[in-house]
Write a protein that holds these residues in place. Structure first.
Motif, PDB file in Angstrom:
ATOM      1  N   ALA A 158     -64.918  19.772 -71.509  1.00  0.00           N
ATOM      2  CA  ALA A 158     -64.521  19.053 -72.856  1.00  0.00           C
ATOM      3  C   ALA A 158     -63.560  17.908 -72.376  1.00  0.00           C
ATOM      4  O   ALA A 158     -62.869  17.738 -71.550  1.00  0.00           O
ATOM      5  CB  ALA A 158     -63.309  19.896 -73.518  1.00  0.00           C
ATOM      6  N   TYR A 159     -64.298  16.658 -72.581  1.00  0.00           N
ATOM      7  CA  TYR A 159     -63.786  15.435 -72.313  1.00  0.00           C
ATOM      8  C   TYR A 159     -62.325  15.196 -72.808  1.00  0.00           C
ATOM      9  O   TYR A 159     -62.145  15.666 -73.837  1.00  0.00           O
ATOM     10  CB  TYR A 159     -64.544  14.186 -72.786  1.00  0.00           C
ATOM     11  CG  TYR A 159     -65.939  14.414 -72.458  1.00  0.00           C
ATOM     12  CD1 TYR A 159     -66.107  14.352 -70.980  1.00  0.00           C
ATOM     13  CD2 TYR A 159     -67.176  14.150 -73.283  1.00  0.00           C
ATOM     14  CE1 TYR A 159     -67.708  14.594 -70.525  1.00  0.00           C
ATOM     15  CE2 TYR A 159     -68.320  14.034 -72.879  1.00  0.00           C
ATOM     16  CZ  TYR A 159     -68.627  14.233 -71.479  1.00  0.00           C
ATOM     17  OH  TYR A 159     -69.939  14.260 -71.024  1.00  0.00           O
ATOM     18  N   THR A 177     -55.044   6.285 -77.525  1.00  0.00           N
ATOM     19  CA  THR A 177     -54.554   7.159 -76.071  1.00  0.00           C
ATOM     20  C   THR A 177     -53.273   7.158 -75.572  1.00  0.00           C
ATOM     21  O   THR A 177     -52.834   8.003 -74.781  1.00  0.00           O
ATOM     22  CB  THR A 177     -55.515   6.846 -75.200  1.00  0.00           C
ATOM     23  OG1 THR A 177     -55.499   5.164 -74.903  1.00  0.00           O
ATOM     24  CG2 THR A 177     -57.090   6.929 -75.482  1.00  0.00           C
ATOM     25  N   ILE A 223     -60.453  12.522 -73.432  1.00  0.00           N
ATOM     26  CA  ILE A 223     -60.490  11.460 -74.456  1.00  0.00           C
ATOM     27  C   ILE A 223     -60.962  11.855 -75.938  1.00  0.00           C
ATOM     28  O   ILE A 223     -62.093  11.739 -75.961  1.00  0.00           O
ATOM     29  CB  ILE A 223     -60.521  10.139 -74.198  1.00  0.00           C
ATOM     30  CG1 ILE A 223     -59.714   9.589 -72.978  1.00  0.00           C
ATOM     31  CG2 ILE A 223     -60.631   9.189 -75.269  1.00  0.00           C
ATOM     32  CD1 ILE A 223     -60.221   8.361 -72.462  1.00  0.00           C
ATOM     33  N   LYS A 224     -60.087  12.204 -76.904  1.00  0.00           N
ATOM     34  CA  LYS A 224     -60.778  12.402 -78.169  1.00  0.00           C
ATOM     35  C   LYS A 224     -61.021  11.424 -79.257  1.00  0.00           C
ATOM     36  O   LYS A 224     -61.745  11.284 -80.143  1.00  0.00           O
ATOM     37  CB  LYS A 224     -60.091  13.708 -78.942  1.00  0.00           C
ATOM     38  CG  LYS A 224     -59.868  14.929 -77.994  1.00  0.00           C
ATOM     39  CD  LYS A 224     -61.202  15.487 -77.717  1.00  0.00           C
ATOM     40  CE  LYS A 224     -60.938  16.986 -76.639  1.00  0.00           C
ATOM     41  NZ  LYS A 224     -61.930  17.381 -76.158  1.00  0.00           N
ATOM     42  N   ASP A 225     -59.863  10.582 -78.862  1.00  0.00           N
ATOM     43  CA  ASP A 225     -60.115   9.278 -79.761  1.00  0.00           C
ATOM     44  C   ASP A 225     -59.801   8.120 -78.927  1.00  0.00           C
ATOM     45  O   ASP A 225     -58.677   7.839 -78.286  1.00  0.00           O
ATOM     46  CB  ASP A 225     -58.995   9.290 -80.865  1.00  0.00           C
ATOM     47  CG  ASP A 225     -59.013   8.204 -81.861  1.00  0.00           C
ATOM     48  OD1 ASP A 225     -59.075   7.090 -81.574  1.00  0.00           O
ATOM     49  OD2 ASP A 225     -58.789   8.369 -83.304  1.00  0.00           O
ATOM     50  N   TRP A 250     -65.691   5.696 -72.958  1.00  0.00           N
ATOM     51  CA  TRP A 250     -64.152   5.967 -73.550  1.00  0.00           C
ATOM     52  C   TRP A 250     -63.225   5.993 -72.413  1.00  0.00           C
ATOM     53  O   TRP A 250     -62.428   5.509 -72.712  1.00  0.00           O
ATOM     54  CB  TRP A 250     -64.295   7.161 -74.386  1.00  0.00           C
ATOM     55  CG  TRP A 250     -64.604   6.892 -75.645  1.00  0.00           C
ATOM     56  CD1 TRP A 250     -65.777   5.793 -76.070  1.00  0.00           C
ATOM     57  CD2 TRP A 250     -64.786   7.779 -76.766  1.00  0.00           C
ATOM     58  NE1 TRP A 250     -66.042   5.867 -77.501  1.00  0.00           N
ATOM     59  CE2 TRP A 250     -65.425   7.050 -77.939  1.00  0.00           C
ATOM     60  CE3 TRP A 250     -64.068   8.882 -77.036  1.00  0.00           C
ATOM     61  CZ2 TRP A 250     -65.523   7.878 -79.216  1.00  0.00           C
ATOM     62  CZ3 TRP A 250     -64.167   9.580 -78.257  1.00  0.00           C
ATOM     63  CH2 TRP A 250     -64.788   8.825 -79.277  1.00  0.00           C
ATOM     64  N   GLU A 251     -63.462   6.404 -70.952  1.00  0.00           N
ATOM     65  CA  GLU A 251     -62.450   6.558 -70.285  1.00  0.00           C
ATOM     66  C   GLU A 251     -62.276   5.408 -69.359  1.00  0.00           C
ATOM     67  O   GLU A 251     -61.199   5.113 -68.802  1.00  0.00           O
ATOM     68  CB  GLU A 251     -62.780   7.753 -69.424  1.00  0.00           C
ATOM     69  CG  GLU A 251     -62.940   8.978 -70.145  1.00  0.00           C
ATOM     70  CD  GLU A 251     -63.516  10.234 -69.275  1.00  0.00           C
ATOM     71  OE1 GLU A 251     -63.648  10.086 -67.912  1.00  0.00           O
ATOM     72  OE2 GLU A 251     -63.766  11.282 -69.620  1.00  0.00           O
ATOM     73  N   SER A 306     -59.711   3.261 -85.360  1.00  0.00           N
ATOM     74  CA  SER A 306     -59.940   4.869 -85.195  1.00  0.00           C
ATOM     75  C   SER A 306     -60.484   5.451 -86.762  1.00  0.00           C
ATOM     76  O   SER A 306     -61.435   6.096 -86.646  1.00  0.00           O
ATOM     77  CB  SER A 306     -58.521   5.479 -85.035  1.00  0.00           C
ATOM     78  OG  SER A 306     -58.619   6.961 -84.799  1.00  0.00           O
ATOM     79  N   HIS A 365     -63.812   7.841 -87.733  1.00  0.00           N
ATOM     80  CA  HIS A 365     -63.422   9.033 -88.535  1.00  0.00           C
ATOM     81  C   HIS A 365     -64.161   8.928 -89.928  1.00  0.00           C
ATOM     82  O   HIS A 365     -64.141   9.477 -90.944  1.00  0.00           O
ATOM     83  CB  HIS A 365     -62.060   9.403 -88.895  1.00  0.00           C
ATOM     84  CG  HIS A 365     -61.465   9.646 -87.617  1.00  0.00           C
ATOM     85  ND1 HIS A 365     -61.704  10.901 -86.890  1.00  0.00           N
ATOM     86  CD2 HIS A 365     -60.392   9.024 -86.770  1.00  0.00           C
ATOM     87  CE1 HIS A 365     -61.163  11.034 -85.662  1.00  0.00           C
ATOM     88  NE2 HIS A 365     -60.222   9.906 -85.407  1.00  0.00           N
ATOM     89  N   ASN A 407     -66.894  10.698 -69.656  1.00  0.00           N
ATOM     90  CA  ASN A 407     -67.468  10.083 -70.484  1.00  0.00           C
ATOM     91  C   ASN A 407     -66.969   8.494 -70.176  1.00  0.00           C
ATOM     92  O   ASN A 407     -65.942   8.039 -70.742  1.00  0.00           O
ATOM     93  CB  ASN A 407     -67.081  10.380 -72.127  1.00  0.00           C
ATOM     94  CG  ASN A 407     -67.772   9.170 -72.963  1.00  0.00           C
ATOM     95  OD1 ASN A 407     -68.192   8.316 -72.525  1.00  0.00           O
ATOM     96  ND2 ASN A 407     -67.326   9.736 -74.447  1.00  0.00           N
TER      97      ASN A 407
END
Length: 673
Positions: free
Chosen positions: A636-637, A645, A639-641, A376-377, A659, A664, A373
């Protein structure tokens, strides 16, 4: 190429250039507010007026007028001067006298150009209009009465960020710039509109009323929030970094920076480690440097080579090199930088490099994203991919669907598709002239995926004369430099855990799973009291990236130098000096006494770091066993947030709010509410 005269000087300009660009090539300064070289031409402000012959006997907007043969352009005639003064007078009609309290003061295009091109008096006596403030989220502060309707912010959000969050409502005097239903800007690049705004209508909310630009010390640095290596400038006052701004680098970040890059700086002073700590009876207590070194030496003397080092995501090359020398001196070669468990083959760096280069990916005509992704990455790689997509490139992706801000044909979340791509993708690659594949860490974590993606090099003809379309997208700043230094064990962190080292050095490693190292003495050398410090037995306070000189290598193999902006807090020391002093206590003195000697030794052992710019890696991919990836293998990527990081980001109040609010859905009431 058109030939024309600018103030009597004949010049030749590229085909398609505008009159404004022709004037700049001739060395003439043309004032402007709405024009920006990276955005579509709007022609709103009319400040860039010049006189053009042949043409109508009136000034013309140079930003929207194509340069042509035999034109004569005049940039400073009485007609042009009077026209610019008139435009400036109109722009200032409703502009408030906010300069003493405006955060843009000292860096304001309107201030500069009103001084250079404005009248010495104002003829406007009617009531000024006022515009209510708009809410644009945690990072952008608005005073919309100052807005001059240049629309740079709207065009940036639509054309570069790819998020249509900003627009104009109303017409004429009633026109206002606003976000959709006055909600927060949802882009991870929204802070760039502050730099683009030529007045004080959009300013940085976290930086509001903190300092004036002439009070700040400006230091060139390299961002460590991701693997892009964004060129930034750290503005500091005293011992505190107050803001980070992007520096121009056409090959890396152009002139943009992500919101995480900009606003992590308020995390540099929070949750800091400023003294050594020792764990006794399960509890940490403050200690002296001598006590901490003695505790390490007691274990190192019995370790007999059972020593390992794990590098974190933010460390510089010099720190990793010094730690490697120390581990080697203690009789071990157990070093690892992929702290989250990746274990791909690194026998050839080119096979895990972003070979197309960041600037080169925008020229690709077909792109396949595999388990990544990029929004985000690597946000600023994503803007380049978006450029390619806007230019007609087809983008395919394997992985969970996500909004990447451009059109993507999702092939499914099944990594076994690598063995047999759908027909639409294979046909597109067969017709491509500059094909590219971008592989993310989520894919490389799956056994057999590295071999499967490398097989695409031949099947999709990714390597041609002057073009290598195979890319691995690393998400952290220290990864490529660590791989060049050998921070990659066969088997990754699992191999380190299996060796059961008696002494484990954690170089800012906050994402590693420390459960397998319960019987090891864990020495954390880092700057924030985050996950790594919580699990450590000895804590040695180190310097953050803003507090030391360092070399960083970005995901495309570009060597870049970052400079020291401020001093570390309290008893914290630069990482290399900690390792040098520790080596004395351990009886294995490292062969350098200064940072300059350390660098000289590094350059002698690894000449690639002595140059700045791209390192040339020879393409010699490893021959890997290729177990077939089972059908239905999902990705599953990692980075979740996006905003939280690393330890610096997690300590930042601004990024914590980003965040909570943007990802959220937490509501934040404004003061008036």
């Amino acid at each position: 190429m058109p030939k024309l005269k600018v103030d009597g000087v004949e010049i030749e300009v590229p085909q398609g250039a505008t009159v404004l660009q022709a004037c700049e090539l001739a060395g003439k300064e043309i004032p402007r507010f709405c024009y920006h070289e990276r955005l579509a031409i709007a022609g709103n402000c009319r400040m860039c007026l010049v006189e053009v012959k042949p043409g109508p006997p009136k000034p013309q907007a140079s930003c929207a007028l194509p340069a042509a043969d035999n034109q004569e352009i005049f940039t400073s005639t009485p007609m042009v001067k009077k026209a610019r003064e008139g435009v400036m007078e109109f722009l200032l009609i409703n502009h408030p006298l906010d300069c003493p309290i405006c955060d843009q003061g000292g860096e304001c295009d309107l201030q500069d150009q009103s001084l250079a091109y404005g009248r010495g008096h104002d003829r406007f006596r009617e009531n000024k209009r006022a515009v209510s403030e708009k809410y644009m989220g945690p990072v952008v502060k608005t005073v919309m009465t100052r807005c001059i309707h240049c629309t740079r912010c709207i065009r940036f959000m639509e054309q570069v960020a790819g998020v249509e969050d900003l627009g104009a409502v109303g017409r004429g005097e009633d026109m206002e710039i606003t976000s959709y239903l006055e909600t927060a800007l949802g882009s991870e690049l929204s802070g760039n509109v502050v730099d683009l705004c030529p007045v004080g209508a959009l300013t940085s909310k976290p930086y509001a009323f903190d300092a004036r630009p002439w009070e700040l010390t400006k230091t060139p640095a390299i961002d460590v929030m991701d693997g892009v290596g964004t060129n930034i400038r750290l503005d500091s006052r005293g011992r505190e970094v107050l803001r980070a701004l992007p520096r121009l680098n056409e090959d890396v970040n152009e002139e943009w920076a992500s919101d995480k890059t900009r606003h992590a700086v308020d995390g540099l002073t929070r949750n800091r480690l400023d003294r050594p700590w020792l764990r006794e009876d399960g509890r940490l207590r403050a200690a002296t440097w001598a006590e901490a070194f003695a505790a390490i030496a007691a274990v190192a003397g019995k370790a007999k080579g059972s020593v390992a080092a794990v590098a974190g995501d933010l460390v510089d090359v010099e720190t990793m090199y010094a730690a490697k020398l120390l581990v080697n001196a203690l009789g071990s070669d157990l070093i690892e930088g992929r702290q989250t468990g990746l274990a791909y083959d690194v026998s050839n760096i080119a096979s895990v490099n972003f070979n197309t280069t960041i600037g080169g990916i925008e020229t690709a005509d077909v792109i396949l994203l595999v388990g990544t992704n990029p929004r985000w990455e690597a946000s600023l790689v994503n803007t380049r991919i978006r450029k390619a997509a806007r230019g007609g490139a087809k983008v395919f992706a394997i992985g969970p669907e996500a909004d990447l801000a451009y059109r993507v044909e999702w092939l499914g979340n099944d990594l076994s598709l690598l063995h047999k791509l759908p027909r639409a993708a294979t046909e597109a690659f067969a017709a491509a002239e500059r094909p590219a594949v971008i592989v993310g860490g989520a894919a490389l974590k799956v056994p057999g995926a590295q071999a499967a993606t490398l097989a695409l090099v031949k099947s999709l003809n990714l390597i041609r004369d002057g073009w290598n379309g195979y890319n691995v997208l690393h998400t952290v700043a220290a990864r490529t430099g660590g791989l060049m230094l050998g921070y990659a064990q066969p088997g990754g962190m699992a191999a380190i855990a299996e060796a059961k080292p008696k002494l484990l050095f954690l170089l800012g490693a906050d994402e590693a799973d420390l459960a397998p190292f319960a019987k090891s003495l864990k020495v954390y050398i880092g700057h924030h009291g985050d996950k790594g410090a919580h699990g450590a037995d000895v804590i040695l306070p180190a310097a953050a990236y803003s507090e030391k000189h360092g070399i960083h290598v970005n995901l495309e193999g570009r060597v870049q130098h970052s400079e020291k902006a401020v001093d570390p807090p309290g008893d914290a020391r630069e990482d290399w000096s900690i390792l040098r002093a520790l080596s004395d206590a351990l009886g294995h003195r490292l062969p350098f006494d200064s940072f300059q000697e350390l660098r000289a030794r590094l350059f002698a052992d690894y000449p690639a770091f002595a140059q700045t710019g791209l390192v040339a890696f020879d393409w010699a991919p490893p021959k890997l066993d290729a177990p077939k990836i089972a059908a239905g293998t999902e990705i599953a990527y990692p980075i979740k947030d996006f905003y939280l990081t690393n330890p610096i980001a997690r300590s930042s109040p601004t990024l914590q709010r980003c965040s909570a609010e943007l990802l959220h859905g937490q509501d934040y009431a404004e003061a008036a509410e």
